[in-house]
Design a protein around this motif. Sequence first.
Motif, PDB file in Angstrom:
ATOM      1  N   VAL A   8       0.854  -1.186   0.000  1.00  8.31           N
ATOM      2  CA  VAL A   8       0.000   0.000   0.000  1.00  8.31           C
ATOM      3  C   VAL A   8       0.893   1.240   0.000  1.00  8.31           C
ATOM      4  CG1 VAL A   8      -0.233   0.059   2.521  1.00  8.31           C
ATOM      5  CG2 VAL A   8      -1.997   1.082   1.083  1.00  8.31           C
ATOM      6  N   ILE A   9       0.401   2.294  -0.635  1.00 10.83           N
ATOM      7  CA  ILE A   9       1.145   3.543  -0.726  1.00 10.83           C
ATOM      8  C   ILE A   9       0.554   4.546   0.260  1.00 10.83           C
ATOM      9  CG2 ILE A   9       1.772   5.454  -2.246  1.00 10.83           C
ATOM     10  CD1 ILE A   9       1.587   3.458  -4.595  1.00 10.83           C
ATOM     11  N   HIS A  10       1.424   5.154   1.042  1.00 11.84           N
ATOM     12  CA  HIS A  10       1.016   6.177   2.008  1.00 11.84           C
ATOM     13  C   HIS A  10       1.535   7.521   1.514  1.00 11.84           C
ATOM     14  CE1 HIS A  10      -0.104   2.969   4.753  1.00 11.84           C
ATOM     15  NE2 HIS A  10       1.097   2.438   4.579  1.00 11.84           N
ATOM     16  N   THR A  11       0.605   8.463   1.324  1.00 10.76           N
ATOM     17  CA  THR A  11       0.973   9.793   0.840  1.00 10.76           C
ATOM     18  C   THR A  11       0.202  10.845   1.635  1.00 10.76           C
ATOM     19  OG1 THR A  11      -0.781  10.129  -0.817  1.00 10.76           O
ATOM     20  CG2 THR A  11       1.138   8.814  -1.501  1.00 10.76           C
ATOM     21  N   PRO A  12       0.591  12.112   1.503  1.00 12.87           N
ATOM     22  CA  PRO A  12      -0.177  13.172   2.153  1.00 12.87           C
ATOM     23  C   PRO A  12      -1.432  13.558   1.365  1.00 12.87           C
ATOM     24  CG  PRO A  12       1.749  14.104   1.088  1.00 12.87           C
ATOM     25  CD  PRO A  12       1.841  12.609   0.926  1.00 12.87           C
ATOM     26  N   PHE A  13      -1.664  12.930   0.213  1.00 17.43           N
ATOM     27  CA  PHE A  13      -2.769  13.308  -0.667  1.00 17.43           C
ATOM     28  C   PHE A  13      -4.017  12.484  -0.349  1.00 17.43           C
ATOM     29  CE2 PHE A  13       1.209  13.271  -3.343  1.00 17.43           C
ATOM     30  CZ  PHE A  13       1.530  14.603  -3.113  1.00 17.43           C
ATOM     31  N   THR A  14      -5.067  13.151   0.104  1.00 17.70           N
ATOM     32  CA  THR A  14      -6.302  12.448   0.438  1.00 17.70           C
ATOM     33  C   THR A  14      -7.398  12.662  -0.599  1.00 17.70           C
ATOM     34  OG1 THR A  14      -7.050  14.281   1.824  1.00 17.70           O
ATOM     35  CG2 THR A  14      -5.821  12.500   2.917  1.00 17.70           C
ATOM     36  N   SER A  15      -7.166  13.571  -1.530  1.00 19.36           N
ATOM     37  CA  SER A  15      -8.141  13.814  -2.594  1.00 19.36           C
ATOM     38  C   SER A  15      -7.399  14.120  -3.892  1.00 19.36           C
ATOM     39  CB  SER A  15      -9.055  14.990  -2.246  1.00 19.36           C
ATOM     40  OG  SER A  15      -8.341  16.210  -2.316  1.00 19.36           O
ATOM     41  N   ARG A  16      -8.100  13.962  -4.999  1.00 21.02           N
ATOM     42  CA  ARG A  16      -7.494  14.252  -6.301  1.00 21.02           C
ATOM     43  C   ARG A  16      -7.059  15.709  -6.393  1.00 21.02           C
ATOM     44  NH1 ARG A  16     -11.225  11.387 -10.830  1.00 21.02           N
ATOM     45  NH2 ARG A  16      -9.397  10.645 -11.900  1.00 21.02           N
ATOM     46  N   ALA A  17      -7.812  16.588  -5.765  1.00 19.49           N
ATOM     47  CA  ALA A  17      -7.486  18.013  -5.812  1.00 19.49           C
ATOM     48  C   ALA A  17      -6.131  18.297  -5.152  1.00 19.49           C
ATOM     49  CB  ALA A  17      -8.582  18.833  -5.137  1.00 19.49           C
ATOM     50  N   GLU A  18      -5.762  17.492  -4.157  1.00 21.53           N
ATOM     51  CA  GLU A  18      -4.491  17.681  -3.449  1.00 21.53           C
ATOM     52  C   GLU A  18      -3.307  17.056  -4.186  1.00 21.53           C
ATOM     53  OE1 GLU A  18      -5.163  15.761   0.271  1.00 21.53           O
ATOM     54  OE2 GLU A  18      -6.320  17.426   1.094  1.00 21.53           O
ATOM     55  N   ALA A  19      -3.562  16.035  -4.982  1.00 16.12           N
ATOM     56  CA  ALA A  19      -2.485  15.290  -5.642  1.00 16.12           C
ATOM     57  C   ALA A  19      -1.958  16.044  -6.856  1.00 16.12           C
ATOM     58  CB  ALA A  19      -2.997  13.918  -6.070  1.00 16.12           C
ATOM     59  N   PRO A  20      -0.662  15.937  -7.112  1.00 18.31           N
ATOM     60  CA  PRO A  20      -0.119  16.558  -8.325  1.00 18.31           C
ATOM     61  C   PRO A  20      -0.625  15.829  -9.566  1.00 18.31           C
ATOM     62  CG  PRO A  20       1.555  15.243  -7.243  1.00 18.31           C
ATOM     63  CD  PRO A  20       0.356  15.234  -6.346  1.00 18.31           C
ATOM     64  N   HIS A  21      -0.650  16.514 -10.709  1.00 24.86           N
ATOM     65  CA  HIS A  21      -1.099  15.871 -11.956  1.00 24.86           C
ATOM     66  C   HIS A  21      -0.113  14.807 -12.419  1.00 24.86           C
ATOM     67  CE1 HIS A  21      -4.621  18.269 -12.558  1.00 24.86           C
ATOM     68  NE2 HIS A  21      -3.933  19.373 -12.394  1.00 24.86           N
ATOM     69  N   GLN A  22       1.138  14.960 -12.079  1.00 25.36           N
ATOM     70  CA  GLN A  22       2.170  13.972 -12.393  1.00 25.36           C
ATOM     71  C   GLN A  22       3.071  13.826 -11.176  1.00 25.36           C
ATOM     72  OE1 GLN A  22       2.433  12.080 -15.216  1.00 25.36           O
ATOM     73  NE2 GLN A  22       0.531  13.047 -15.853  1.00 25.36           N
ATOM     74  N   GLY A  23       3.406  12.606 -10.834  1.00 21.84           N
ATOM     75  CA  GLY A  23       4.272  12.363  -9.690  1.00 21.84           C
ATOM     76  C   GLY A  23       5.625  13.029  -9.813  1.00 21.84           C
ATOM     77  N   ARG A  24       6.117  13.117 -11.012  1.00 25.05           N
ATOM     78  CA  ARG A  24       7.460  13.663 -11.248  1.00 25.05           C
ATOM     79  C   ARG A  24       7.636  15.073 -10.699  1.00 25.05           C
ATOM     80  NH1 ARG A  24      11.409  12.692 -15.457  1.00 25.05           N
ATOM     81  NH2 ARG A  24      13.276  13.626 -14.612  1.00 25.05           N
ATOM     82  N   VAL A  25       6.549  15.848 -10.653  1.00 25.41           N
ATOM     83  CA  VAL A  25       6.655  17.229 -10.178  1.00 25.41           C
ATOM     84  C   VAL A  25       6.503  17.343  -8.659  1.00 25.41           C
ATOM     85  CG1 VAL A  25       5.841  18.144 -12.380  1.00 25.41           C
ATOM     86  CG2 VAL A  25       4.209  17.755 -10.537  1.00 25.41           C
ATOM     87  N   SER A  26       6.157  16.258  -7.990  1.00 25.85           N
ATOM     88  CA  SER A  26       5.933  16.302  -6.554  1.00 25.85           C
ATOM     89  C   SER A  26       7.245  16.232  -5.779  1.00 25.85           C
ATOM     90  CB  SER A  26       5.044  15.140  -6.117  1.00 25.85           C
ATOM     91  OG  SER A  26       4.889  15.155  -4.716  1.00 25.85           O
ATOM     92  N   ARG A  27       7.370  17.064  -4.764  1.00 24.15           N
ATOM     93  CA  ARG A  27       8.541  17.041  -3.879  1.00 24.15           C
ATOM     94  C   ARG A  27       8.204  16.344  -2.558  1.00 24.15           C
ATOM     95  NH1 ARG A  27      12.174  16.572  -6.630  1.00 24.15           N
ATOM     96  NH2 ARG A  27      13.558  16.956  -4.899  1.00 24.15           N
TER      97      ARG A  27
END
Length: 146
Positions: A8-27
Amino acid sequence: MVLRPIGVIHTPFTSRAEAPHQGRVSREICEIEIFPEFEDGLMDIEKCTHLIVLYWLDRADRTKLRAVPPHDGRVHGVFATRSPDRPNPVAFSVAELLSVDGRRLQVRGLDALDGTPLIDIKPYSPGIDCVPDAKIGWWDEKQSGK
Protein backbone atom coordinates in the motif's frame (compact mmCIF):
# COMPACT_ATOMS: atom_id res chain seq x y z
CA MET A 1 -6.70 -12.53 -14.64
CA VAL A 2 -6.07 -12.09 -10.94
CA LEU A 3 -4.26 -9.03 -9.74
CA ARG A 4 -3.40 -8.70 -6.08
CA PRO A 5 -1.68 -5.85 -4.32
CA ILE A 6 1.81 -6.35 -2.93
CA GLY A 7 1.56 -3.37 -0.62
CA VAL A 8 0.00 0.00 0.00
CA ILE A 9 1.15 3.54 -0.73
CA HIS A 10 1.02 6.18 2.01
CA THR A 11 0.97 9.79 0.84
CA PRO A 12 -0.18 13.17 2.15
CA PHE A 13 -2.77 13.31 -0.67
CA THR A 14 -6.30 12.45 0.44
CA SER A 15 -8.14 13.81 -2.59
CA ARG A 16 -7.49 14.25 -6.30
CA ALA A 17 -7.49 18.01 -5.81
CA GLU A 18 -4.49 17.68 -3.45
CA ALA A 19 -2.48 15.29 -5.64
CA PRO A 20 -0.12 16.56 -8.32
CA HIS A 21 -1.10 15.87 -11.96
CA GLN A 22 2.17 13.97 -12.39
CA GLY A 23 4.27 12.36 -9.69
CA ARG A 24 7.46 13.66 -11.25
CA VAL A 25 6.66 17.23 -10.18
CA SER A 26 5.93 16.30 -6.55
CA ARG A 27 8.54 17.04 -3.88
CA GLU A 28 6.51 15.28 -1.18
CA ILE A 29 8.08 12.30 0.56
CA CYS A 30 5.79 9.26 0.43
CA GLU A 31 6.03 5.77 1.86
CA ILE A 32 5.57 2.47 0.11
CA GLU A 33 4.70 -0.33 2.51
CA ILE A 34 5.30 -3.84 1.20
CA PHE A 35 3.17 -6.61 2.68
CA PRO A 36 5.18 -9.14 4.76
CA GLU A 37 4.76 -12.03 2.30
CA PHE A 38 6.54 -10.00 -0.40
CA GLU A 39 9.43 -8.68 1.71
CA ASP A 40 11.95 -11.08 0.14
CA GLY A 41 11.35 -9.34 -3.18
CA LEU A 42 13.03 -6.21 -1.78
CA MET A 43 16.48 -7.79 -1.69
CA ASP A 44 19.01 -5.30 -3.18
CA ILE A 45 16.39 -2.62 -3.82
CA GLU A 46 18.48 -0.16 -1.77
CA LYS A 47 21.00 -0.27 -4.63
CA CYS A 48 18.46 1.41 -6.93
CA THR A 49 18.23 5.19 -7.09
CA HIS A 50 14.87 5.27 -8.91
CA LEU A 51 11.94 2.89 -9.14
CA ILE A 52 9.04 2.38 -11.51
CA VAL A 53 6.07 2.17 -9.16
CA LEU A 54 2.90 0.56 -10.54
CA TYR A 55 -0.31 1.11 -8.64
CA TRP A 56 -4.07 0.66 -8.95
CA LEU A 57 -6.14 3.85 -8.99
CA ASP A 58 -8.89 2.37 -6.84
CA ARG A 59 -10.95 5.59 -6.82
CA ALA A 60 -10.93 6.08 -10.60
CA ASP A 61 -14.00 6.10 -12.84
CA ARG A 62 -13.63 2.94 -14.93
CA THR A 63 -16.42 3.89 -17.38
CA LYS A 64 -14.57 6.80 -19.00
CA LEU A 65 -13.15 6.45 -22.51
CA ARG A 66 -12.50 10.15 -23.16
CA ALA A 67 -10.59 12.69 -21.10
CA VAL A 68 -9.62 16.36 -21.09
CA PRO A 69 -6.03 16.57 -19.83
CA PRO A 70 -5.10 19.48 -17.58
CA HIS A 71 -3.44 22.36 -19.43
CA ASP A 72 -4.92 21.20 -22.76
CA GLY A 73 -8.68 21.75 -22.78
CA ARG A 74 -9.35 19.35 -25.65
CA VAL A 75 -10.98 15.93 -25.55
CA HIS A 76 -8.81 12.87 -26.27
CA GLY A 77 -9.29 9.13 -25.91
CA VAL A 78 -8.08 7.94 -22.52
CA PHE A 79 -5.47 5.71 -24.14
CA ALA A 80 -3.85 8.85 -25.61
CA THR A 81 -3.71 10.47 -22.15
CA ARG A 82 -2.54 9.78 -18.63
CA SER A 83 -6.00 10.29 -17.18
CA PRO A 84 -6.59 8.34 -13.98
CA ASP A 85 -10.13 7.57 -15.18
CA ARG A 86 -9.91 4.60 -17.56
CA PRO A 87 -11.15 1.01 -17.92
CA ASN A 88 -8.16 -0.48 -16.10
CA PRO A 89 -6.76 2.30 -13.92
CA VAL A 90 -3.14 1.20 -13.70
CA ALA A 91 -0.80 4.07 -12.93
CA PHE A 92 2.94 4.38 -12.81
CA SER A 93 5.46 6.87 -11.58
CA VAL A 94 9.21 6.96 -11.66
CA ALA A 95 10.06 7.66 -8.02
CA GLU A 96 13.36 8.48 -6.39
CA LEU A 97 14.21 5.95 -3.68
CA LEU A 98 15.33 7.88 -0.59
CA SER A 99 15.63 5.13 2.01
CA VAL A 100 14.68 1.57 2.91
CA ASP A 101 13.65 0.47 6.39
CA GLY A 102 12.58 -3.16 6.31
CA ARG A 103 9.35 -3.32 4.32
CA ARG A 104 9.02 0.47 4.10
CA LEU A 105 10.45 2.53 1.27
CA GLN A 106 10.66 6.31 1.44
CA VAL A 107 10.28 7.77 -2.05
CA ARG A 108 9.78 11.09 -3.80
CA GLY A 109 7.79 11.50 -7.00
CA LEU A 110 4.37 9.89 -6.52
CA ASP A 111 0.92 11.25 -7.33
CA ALA A 112 -1.05 8.44 -5.66
CA LEU A 113 -3.73 9.07 -3.07
CA ASP A 114 -3.15 7.83 0.45
CA GLY A 115 -4.03 4.13 0.75
CA THR A 116 -3.57 3.35 -2.96
CA PRO A 117 -2.92 -0.36 -3.64
CA LEU A 118 0.60 -1.12 -4.89
CA ILE A 119 0.77 -3.53 -7.84
CA ASP A 120 4.51 -3.82 -8.52
CA ILE A 121 7.91 -2.16 -8.31
CA LYS A 122 10.64 -2.35 -10.92
CA PRO A 123 14.03 -0.66 -11.08
CA TYR A 124 14.18 2.32 -13.41
CA SER A 125 16.99 2.10 -15.97
CA PRO A 126 17.87 5.25 -17.93
CA GLY A 127 19.48 3.08 -20.60
CA ILE A 128 16.39 0.93 -21.10
CA ASP A 129 13.46 3.11 -20.04
CA CYS A 130 14.42 6.54 -21.36
CA VAL A 131 13.32 7.33 -24.93
CA PRO A 132 14.60 10.89 -25.50
CA ASP A 133 12.87 11.41 -28.86
CA ALA A 134 9.42 10.10 -27.79
CA LYS A 135 6.51 12.42 -28.57
CA ILE A 136 2.86 12.99 -27.72
CA GLY A 137 1.57 14.67 -30.87
CA TRP A 138 -1.43 16.47 -29.38
CA TRP A 139 0.77 17.86 -26.57
CA ASP A 140 3.33 19.15 -29.07
CA GLU A 141 0.50 20.77 -31.09
CA LYS A 142 -0.81 22.51 -27.97
CA GLN A 143 2.66 23.78 -27.05
CA SER A 144 3.27 25.17 -30.52
CA GLY A 145 -0.18 26.82 -30.68
CA LYS A 146 -1.55 24.71 -33.55
